[in-house]
Design a protein around this motif. Structure first.
Motif, mmCIF file in Angstrom:
data_model
loop_
_atom_site.group_PDB
_atom_site.id
_atom_site.type_symbol
_atom_site.label_atom_id
_atom_site.label_comp_id
_atom_site.label_asym_id
_atom_site.label_seq_id
_atom_site.Cartn_x
_atom_site.Cartn_y
_atom_site.Cartn_z
ATOM 1 N N THR A 3 24.929 35.461 30.251
ATOM 2 C CA THR A 3 24.099 34.673 29.338
ATOM 3 C C THR A 3 24.855 33.561 28.617
ATOM 4 O O THR A 3 24.401 32.412 28.564
ATOM 5 C CB THR A 3 23.451 35.597 28.294
ATOM 6 O OG1 THR A 3 22.764 36.654 28.973
ATOM 7 C CG2 THR A 3 22.453 34.817 27.446
ATOM 8 N N ASP A 4 26.005 33.875 28.052
ATOM 9 C CA ASP A 4 26.754 32.872 27.288
ATOM 10 C C ASP A 4 27.163 31.692 28.173
ATOM 11 O O ASP A 4 27.019 30.527 27.786
ATOM 12 C CB ASP A 4 27.987 33.497 26.643
ATOM 13 C CG ASP A 4 27.621 34.476 25.537
ATOM 14 O OD1 ASP A 4 26.466 34.404 25.059
ATOM 15 O OD2 ASP A 4 28.467 35.312 25.169
ATOM 16 N N LYS A 5 27.688 32.020 29.338
ATOM 17 C CA LYS A 5 28.094 30.960 30.258
ATOM 18 C C LYS A 5 26.883 30.169 30.752
ATOM 19 O O LYS A 5 26.943 28.944 30.953
ATOM 20 C CB LYS A 5 28.873 31.545 31.433
ATOM 21 C CG LYS A 5 30.291 31.960 31.092
ATOM 22 C CD LYS A 5 31.046 32.418 32.326
ATOM 23 C CE LYS A 5 32.518 32.641 32.009
ATOM 24 N NZ LYS A 5 33.257 31.414 31.692
ATOM 25 N N MET B 60 24.153 29.534 29.084
ATOM 26 C CA MET B 60 23.740 28.617 28.006
ATOM 27 C C MET B 60 24.651 27.386 27.945
ATOM 28 O O MET B 60 24.196 26.251 27.771
ATOM 29 C CB MET B 60 23.732 29.353 26.669
ATOM 30 C CG MET B 60 22.632 30.405 26.561
ATOM 31 S SD MET B 60 22.659 31.293 24.990
ATOM 32 C CE MET B 60 22.297 29.968 23.831
ATOM 33 N N GLU B 61 25.948 27.606 28.130
ATOM 34 C CA GLU B 61 26.898 26.484 28.112
ATOM 35 C C GLU B 61 26.631 25.541 29.295
ATOM 36 O O GLU B 61 26.622 24.315 29.144
ATOM 37 C CB GLU B 61 28.330 27.035 28.190
ATOM 38 C CG GLU B 61 29.393 25.940 28.207
ATOM 39 C CD GLU B 61 30.789 26.500 28.411
ATOM 40 O OE1 GLU B 61 31.726 25.697 28.539
ATOM 41 O OE2 GLU B 61 30.950 27.744 28.464
#
Length: 442
Positions: free
Chosen positions: A430-432, A434-435
């Protein structure tokens, strides 16, 4: 005696006058009629002069001037024939002056000036229509531009620039036959052809399903530009379109054999092979969809109180045929994909700074995953579906380092970040994701 001398002088003056007028009073008549604006009479006088002396350059000169003025007086769509006649007359004028050793005669110099001015007017009129300061040209604008360009070509048949633009305007009008004709003329006339004209002509021919002709054009170009990568790649594309896969790969393989340390050649080979794989992938996807659709219909029929045995047999036969197609295509795709990957891996080692190489390797693994997901969706075997799913996710994981390296080398390329966003999302990162989404401009 004095009387005789006077008469002789008069005769000599008369002879001198005729000689100054080109040896024929018809030339003087042509001049006078030109000053009056009576161009039909100019032609009559010039023709009369040619009857007396077919090699009279001034007669041809005034024919050219008359046809020029007649063309200028007509609407833009009625000038071409007059301009063509003028051009032919001017060419003959210069030829005859040169034969007389008078290539720098004032009339010859005026011809060049007149042609340049006339060509410029017609050419610029066309360009203004094709590339307006605001908005896009209309069909009417483009059609009118073709008349101006044909006028310009009639005036200056050696103008490659005119033919290039005329070909593109016909292309914009979706008139590919005339686009082809004009580009072929440009190639024939030009003394400094580059690869662009050949590549453009290949595109026009391919769009009209004239692959054999395109192959001949490209092969001719290769004799002039041996080893050119774009030409080689397009020849391979034509071979592929003709179903001659082995020849397509062989022609690129020859480049690698000549220069095995050239990363670009290996990138071209890998990309070309993989393009072929992608085309096969469409057929594979269709076969998997057939399996899904026919399996659904089969199950619906089997659940009926009175199932149709013949229809069930037909569904099963369709499924069996589709499965055979999947097996065949999968084997072929795996073989060609491995060839592509092998060359791209070598290219990567030879040039570790080329983002296209890394992106292409990422695409290969991502598409392997896509094919496995298709097979997962087409099977009713839960264990097999789980296996396909796990293998697909593994392929996505293997694609990540390549996409990430491509994005590192070219961080402004939003396509690379879009690919990463999709893979991160599928893998639950998820974090990657979003980036990557932000850098993709979403």
């Amino acid at each position: 005696m004095k009387s005789i001398l006077s008469k002789l002088a008069i005769v000599l003056v008369a002879i001198g006058f005729v000689t100054a007028c080109g040896g024929d009073p018809n030339i003087e008549s042509a001049k006078l009629n030109l000053n009056r604006g009576d161009y039909a009479k100019v032609l009559e006088s010039a023709d009369a002069a040619l009857e007396l002396n077919p090699a009279n350059p001034l007669a041809y000169y005034y024919r050219g001037v008359a046809y020029t003025e007649m063309g200028k007086a007509k609407p833009y769509n009625q000038r071409t024939d007059d301009y063509k006649s003028a051009s032919e007359a001017f060419d003959k004028t210069k030829e005859l002056f040169a034969a007389e050793g008078k290539a720098d005669a004032s009339e010859a110099q005026l011809i060049d000036l007149s042609r340049t001015q006339l060509w410029t007017n017609e050419y610029n009129s066309a360009v203004t229509l094709v590339a307006p300061e605001e908005g896009e040209p209309t069909t009417a604008d483009l059609e009118r531009a073709t008349f101006h360009l044909n006028n310009a070509y009639a005036i200056e048949p050696d103008s490659i620039q005119t033919l290039d633009v005329l070909a593109e305007v016909h292309f914009m009008l979706e008139d590919l036959p005339n686009a082809i004709v004009n580009l072929e003329k440009a190639i024939e006339v030009a003394t400094d052809n580059d690869t662009y004209r050949y590549l453009r002509l290949n595109y026009f021919l391919s769009e009209t399903n004239q692959q054999e002709r395109a192959l001949a054009i490209l092969s001719d170009a290769m004799t002039k530009f041996p080893g050119d990568i774009e030409l080689t790649q397009e020849i391979a594309n034509v071979y592929l379109a003709l179903g001659r896969t082995d020849e397509a790969l062989q022609i690129i393989r020859q480049l690698i054999e000549v220069d095995p340390e050239n990363a670009q050649y290996r990138l071209v080979f890998g990309s070309q092979v993989y393009q072929f794989v992608l085309n096969m992938g469409d057929d594979l996807r269709a076969a998997n969809e057939t399996i899904i659709d026919q399996t659904r219909e089969l199950r619906l029929e089997e659940r009926k109180q009175r199932p149709d045995a013949a229809l069930i047999a037909e569904y099963k036969n369709d499924i069996a045929e589709a499965n055979a197609t999947v097996q065949r295509l999968t084997a072929e795709i795996d073989e060609y994909t491995q060839q592509a990957e092998d060359e791209l891996q070598v290219a990567k080692d030879l040039d570790n700074e080329n983002p296209i190489i890394f992106n292409t390797l990422g695409i290969i693994y991502q598409n392997r995953a896509a094919n496995l997901y298709d097979r997962r969706n087409a099977t009713e075997d839960i264990a097999e579906a789980d296996r396909f799913d796990a293998e697909a996710r593994s392929m996505l994981q293997q694609s990540l380092p390549f996409y990430e390296r491509a994005a590192e080398l070219d961080p402004d390329n939003t396509d690379y970040w879009m690919s990463l966003f999709r893979i991160y999302t599928t893998l639950g990162m998820t974090d990657k994701a979003m980036e990557a989404q932000e850098k993709a401009g979403l």
